[in-house]
Design a protein around this motif. Structure first.
Motif, PDB file in Angstrom:
ATOM      1  N   VAL B 176       0.865  -1.174   0.000  1.00 40.27           N
ATOM      2  CA  VAL B 176       0.000   0.000   0.000  1.00 40.27           C
ATOM      3  C   VAL B 176       0.907   1.230   0.000  1.00 40.27           C
ATOM      4  O   VAL B 176       1.698   1.418   0.934  1.00 40.27           O
ATOM      5  CB  VAL B 176      -0.940   0.020   1.224  1.00 40.27           C
ATOM      6  N   SER B 177       0.821   2.020  -1.067  1.00 38.49           N
ATOM      7  CA  SER B 177       1.674   3.209  -1.180  1.00 38.49           C
ATOM      8  C   SER B 177       0.836   4.466  -1.007  1.00 38.49           C
ATOM      9  O   SER B 177      -0.196   4.628  -1.657  1.00 38.49           O
ATOM     10  CB  SER B 177       2.379   3.244  -2.541  1.00 38.49           C
ATOM     11  N   ASP B 178       1.300   5.327  -0.108  1.00 38.57           N
ATOM     12  CA  ASP B 178       0.615   6.576   0.207  1.00 38.57           C
ATOM     13  C   ASP B 178       1.255   7.694  -0.623  1.00 38.57           C
ATOM     14  O   ASP B 178       2.441   7.985  -0.465  1.00 38.57           O
ATOM     15  CB  ASP B 178       0.774   6.847   1.711  1.00 38.57           C
ATOM     16  N   PHE B 179       0.444   8.283  -1.513  1.00 39.72           N
ATOM     17  CA  PHE B 179       0.948   9.346  -2.386  1.00 39.72           C
ATOM     18  C   PHE B 179       0.471  10.722  -1.925  1.00 39.72           C
ATOM     19  O   PHE B 179       0.289  11.622  -2.738  1.00 39.72           O
ATOM     20  CB  PHE B 179       0.514   9.101  -3.837  1.00 39.72           C
ATOM     21  N   GLN B 188       3.820   0.627   2.602  1.00 39.42           N
ATOM     22  CA  GLN B 188       3.721  -0.412   3.634  1.00 39.42           C
ATOM     23  C   GLN B 188       3.628  -1.754   2.931  1.00 39.42           C
ATOM     24  O   GLN B 188       2.936  -1.867   1.914  1.00 39.42           O
ATOM     25  CB  GLN B 188       2.435  -0.224   4.441  1.00 39.42           C
ATOM     26  N   ARG B 189       4.245  -2.777   3.506  1.00 38.02           N
ATOM     27  CA  ARG B 189       4.249  -4.104   2.890  1.00 38.02           C
ATOM     28  C   ARG B 189       3.550  -5.130   3.784  1.00 38.02           C
ATOM     29  O   ARG B 189       3.709  -5.088   5.003  1.00 38.02           O
ATOM     30  CB  ARG B 189       5.697  -4.553   2.651  1.00 38.02           C
ATOM     31  N   ASN B 204     -16.672   0.309  -0.952  1.00 35.05           N
ATOM     32  CA  ASN B 204     -16.525   1.327   0.092  1.00 35.05           C
ATOM     33  C   ASN B 204     -15.067   1.683   0.364  1.00 35.05           C
ATOM     34  O   ASN B 204     -14.775   2.525   1.207  1.00 35.05           O
ATOM     35  CB  ASN B 204     -17.211   0.862   1.387  1.00 35.05           C
ATOM     36  N   GLY B 205     -14.153   1.033  -0.330  1.00 37.43           N
ATOM     37  CA  GLY B 205     -12.735   1.355  -0.172  1.00 37.43           C
ATOM     38  C   GLY B 205     -12.091   0.762   1.065  1.00 37.43           C
ATOM     39  O   GLY B 205     -10.947   1.066   1.375  1.00 37.43           O
ATOM     40  N   ARG B 206     -12.794  -0.106   1.767  1.00 39.79           N
ATOM     41  CA  ARG B 206     -12.255  -0.598   3.039  1.00 39.79           C
ATOM     42  C   ARG B 206     -11.377  -1.840   2.910  1.00 39.79           C
ATOM     43  O   ARG B 206     -10.338  -1.938   3.541  1.00 39.79           O
ATOM     44  CB  ARG B 206     -13.407  -0.908   4.004  1.00 39.79           C
ATOM     45  N   HIS B 207     -11.818  -2.811   2.134  1.00 37.25           N
ATOM     46  CA  HIS B 207     -11.088  -4.077   2.069  1.00 37.25           C
ATOM     47  C   HIS B 207     -10.397  -4.253   0.724  1.00 37.25           C
ATOM     48  O   HIS B 207     -11.009  -4.058  -0.323  1.00 37.25           O
ATOM     49  CB  HIS B 207     -12.038  -5.253   2.306  1.00 37.25           C
ATOM     50  N   TYR B 208      -9.130  -4.644   0.786  1.00 38.46           N
ATOM     51  CA  TYR B 208      -8.396  -5.001  -0.437  1.00 38.46           C
ATOM     52  C   TYR B 208      -8.279  -6.523  -0.464  1.00 38.46           C
ATOM     53  O   TYR B 208      -7.877  -7.136   0.525  1.00 38.46           O
ATOM     54  CB  TYR B 208      -7.014  -4.361  -0.452  1.00 38.46           C
ATOM     55  N   LEU B 209      -8.681  -7.120  -1.565  1.00 37.71           N
ATOM     56  CA  LEU B 209      -8.603  -8.569  -1.717  1.00 37.71           C
ATOM     57  C   LEU B 209      -7.678  -8.903  -2.888  1.00 37.71           C
ATOM     58  O   LEU B 209      -7.777  -8.279  -3.944  1.00 37.71           O
ATOM     59  CB  LEU B 209      -9.985  -9.166  -2.025  1.00 37.71           C
ATOM     60  N   ALA B 210      -6.825  -9.871  -2.681  1.00 39.25           N
ATOM     61  CA  ALA B 210      -5.989 -10.366  -3.782  1.00 39.25           C
ATOM     62  C   ALA B 210      -6.272 -11.847  -3.965  1.00 39.25           C
ATOM     63  O   ALA B 210      -6.276 -12.608  -2.992  1.00 39.25           O
ATOM     64  CB  ALA B 210      -4.514 -10.129  -3.489  1.00 39.25           C
ATOM     65  N   GLN B 225      -7.856  -1.054   9.233  1.00 38.04           N
ATOM     66  CA  GLN B 225      -7.041  -1.572  10.335  1.00 38.04           C
ATOM     67  C   GLN B 225      -5.850  -2.346   9.772  1.00 38.04           C
ATOM     68  O   GLN B 225      -5.715  -3.547  10.022  1.00 38.04           O
ATOM     69  CB  GLN B 225      -7.873  -2.503  11.228  1.00 38.04           C
ATOM     70  N   PRO B 226      -5.000  -1.650   9.026  1.00 36.25           N
ATOM     71  CA  PRO B 226      -3.900  -2.372   8.352  1.00 36.25           C
ATOM     72  C   PRO B 226      -2.935  -3.022   9.342  1.00 36.25           C
ATOM     73  O   PRO B 226      -2.259  -3.984   8.993  1.00 36.25           O
ATOM     74  CB  PRO B 226      -3.211  -1.273   7.528  1.00 36.25           C
ATOM     75  N   GLU B 227      -2.909  -2.506  10.567  1.00 35.83           N
ATOM     76  CA  GLU B 227      -1.985  -3.073  11.566  1.00 35.83           C
ATOM     77  C   GLU B 227      -2.310  -4.539  11.865  1.00 35.83           C
ATOM     78  O   GLU B 227      -1.478  -5.271  12.374  1.00 35.83           O
ATOM     79  CB  GLU B 227      -1.983  -2.227  12.850  1.00 35.83           C
ATOM     80  N   GLN B 228      -3.548  -4.954  11.525  1.00 35.20           N
ATOM     81  CA  GLN B 228      -3.902  -6.366  11.732  1.00 35.20           C
ATOM     82  C   GLN B 228      -3.296  -7.282  10.663  1.00 35.20           C
ATOM     83  O   GLN B 228      -3.346  -8.503  10.796  1.00 35.20           O
ATOM     84  CB  GLN B 228      -5.430  -6.533  11.726  1.00 35.20           C
ATOM     85  N   GLY B 229      -2.774  -6.689   9.604  1.00 36.38           N
ATOM     86  CA  GLY B 229      -2.128  -7.491   8.572  1.00 36.38           C
ATOM     87  C   GLY B 229      -3.125  -8.171   7.639  1.00 36.38           C
ATOM     88  O   GLY B 229      -4.332  -8.116   7.854  1.00 36.38           O
TER      89      GLY B 229
END
Lengths: 110, 391
Positions: B176-179, B188-189, B204-210, B225-229
């Motif tokens: 996730v790159s903050d511009f 962040q990796r 809603n922009g909340r969850h990223y799924l790969a 809550q990216p700190e949760q990984g």
């Protein structure tokens, strides 16, 4: 009568033998067209329509030069486990895969 | 012959429109474009009239091209396979600017504020940020996941906060790159899993799924809550059974969420996987005709339209999200590559590459409403994407 027919028969035999040899070595022109379409469009979804690579590696003469042709044919027919390359044996005969590899190594037709 | 005549007429029409452009005042909400992958052209279309109104060439290698729109929905940014980035003006039907930004690209995205356009690249692996007005290079983030090792980047999506999320196919990570400072991105990796092949951000922009190719499962990152990984969902959906061959990779975007659930293509199975979009637990599966490529919800979320990889790419199936069952099976044409709903979903446009046609279907009656000629059409992109997160 018979003397006139014999040269025709010989010519016909030669013609058939010749075309059989050609058919063994390469697919018919109509099938070649289908194979070119398949490679450019469907292999192209990973390797790029211009075969310069994408999710899959480039399939240009320069990138394939060091690789043995049999290995490339085996990859097309059987796929490569552990990678995204699927096996194409349902859609391609071995001699068709050989034809594709030969064309890829010398510059694939448009 | 008939096609070339139609293209010629289109060209003339474009000239005519170009000549009138000075006096023409109109919005762009019902416009869009169709990629013609083999010839480096795009056909500009009007979804109200169900007509093409112009055709633009010279866009390079458009196999796997994708498009994002400026927030005023006037300009289209076309990302070509050969690394070309082209900015088109839909109203004046012309190329505004074109740059070659990499050797091998796979798509792009536009920032929340519309100021930055970001391209995702295979070679050299990484992302590059450009000024949306001028296409001037602002910064780049090489996808160097280990010293000297660069990954192909997939699944780039804009997310709120001026950020972009993407996945590293070779690196097995989500970044996730903050511009916020466009010239100094901060990245962040997150470890993700084996071979993520594409990604999406929920509407809603909340969850990223790969989606993962190298293992059974989807990786989920809660951007609030990216700190949760990142964590895996739908793990082991293959139940240890042997995978069917995948002749084309599926494509993910935020159209996967409908009726409170996520509808996702399985890999190596002829199924659409369904997960609850709150708990992310599997709630069901829908058997379909082949390896799904696009699994797209209609704008109201009532239907899911699915197309398939070679050799089943002549079929399209429609799932009703209420019953969770296939309710319609269509054969729109040869080599169906993409589908796009009109902004409110009364119709869907479908590209049939090997028929050189775009078909328009009524989503209620499933009747064909019309069709347009296009040379080997692939992606169809309407301007309604301009206002959607992750498009």
């Amino acid at each position: 009568m018979s003397t006139r027919r014999r040269p025709f028969a010989v010519a016909l035999t030669l013609l058939l033998a010749g075309s059989a040899a050609v058919a063994m070595a390469e697919p018919t022109p109509a099938r070649q067209k289908e194979l070119i379409h398949l490679v450019r469009q469907d292999c192209g979804s990973c390797h790029g329509m211009t075969l310069q690579g994408g999710l899959g590696p480039a399939l240009l003469p320069a990138t394939l030069a060091e690789k043995p042709a049999e290995g490339l044919v085996a990859t097309i027919i059987g796929g490569r486990p552990g990678t995204a390359m699927p096996p194409w044996h349902r859609f391609l005969a071995e001699d068709e895969a050989q034809w594709i590899v030969a064309k890829l190594m010398t510059g694939f037709p448009q | 012959m008939r096609h070339s005549l139609q293209f010629l007429l289109l060209g003339l029409l474009a000239l005519l429109l170009g000549a009138c452009a000075g006096t023409q005042v109109r919005g762009t909400g019902d416009l869009g474009l169709v990629i013609e992958r083999a010839s480096g052209h795009v056909t500009l279309v009007n979804t109200s009239a169900r007509e093409a109104y112009a055709r633009i060439g010279g866009l390079g290698d458009l196999s796997h091209a994708s498009v994002v729109y400026s927030r005023d929905a006037r300009y289209a940014y076309v990302f070509g396979r050969d690394g070309g980035l082209t900015k088109l003006d839909l109203l004046e039907a012309r190329i505004v600017k074109r740059v070659m930004q990499s050797g091998n690209a796979i798509g792009g995205s536009i920032s929340q504020d519309g100021r930055i356009v970001v391209a995702q690249n295979y070679t050299p692996g990484g992302i590059k940020a450009f000024d949306a007005d001028t296409l001037e290079l602002l910064s780049e983030v090489p996808a160097e996941y280990a010293p000297g090792q660069f990954s192909k980047v997939v699944g780039l999506a804009d997310v709120p906060g001026g950020k972009f999320a993407y996945a590293l196919f070779d690196g097995g990570e989500i970044w996730v790159s903050d511009f916020s400072d466009p010239k100094k991105p901060v990245t962040q990796r997150f470890p993700a899993g084996q071979q993520p092949y594409d990604g999406l951000v929920t509407p809603n922009g909340r969850h990223y799924l790969a989606g993962l190719f190298g293992e059974d499962g989807i990786v989920l990152l809660d951007l609030w809550q990216p700190e949760q990984g990142a964590r895996k969902i739908l793990e082991k959906y293959g139940r240890g059974e042997e995978k069917l061959p995948v002749f084309k990779m599926p494509h993910l975007r935020g159209w996967s969420v409908a009726a409170g659930r996520a509808w996702l293509p399985a890999i190596g199975r002829h199924e659409v996987l369904v997960a609850d979009a709150t708990t992310w637990k599997e709630t069901g599966r829908v058997p379909v005709k082949g390896q799904p490529v696009f699994v797209m919800a209609s704008p109201d979320g009532r239907q899911i339209w699915v197309n398939f990889a070679f050799p089943d790419n002549g079929w399209v199936q429609v799932i009703d999200t209420l019953s969770g069952r296939v309710v319609q099976t269509l054969q729109p044409g040869k080599a169906v590559l993409h589908m796009e709903f009109t902004p409110r979903g009364e119709a869907v446009w479908i590209s049939a590459r090997d028929d050189n046609r775009v078909l328009i279907y009524d989503t209620r009656t499933f009747r064909q409403l019309g069709s347009l000629p296009a040379e080997a059409p692939s992606g169809i992109f309407f301007t309604s994407r301009a206002a959607r997160i992750g498009f």
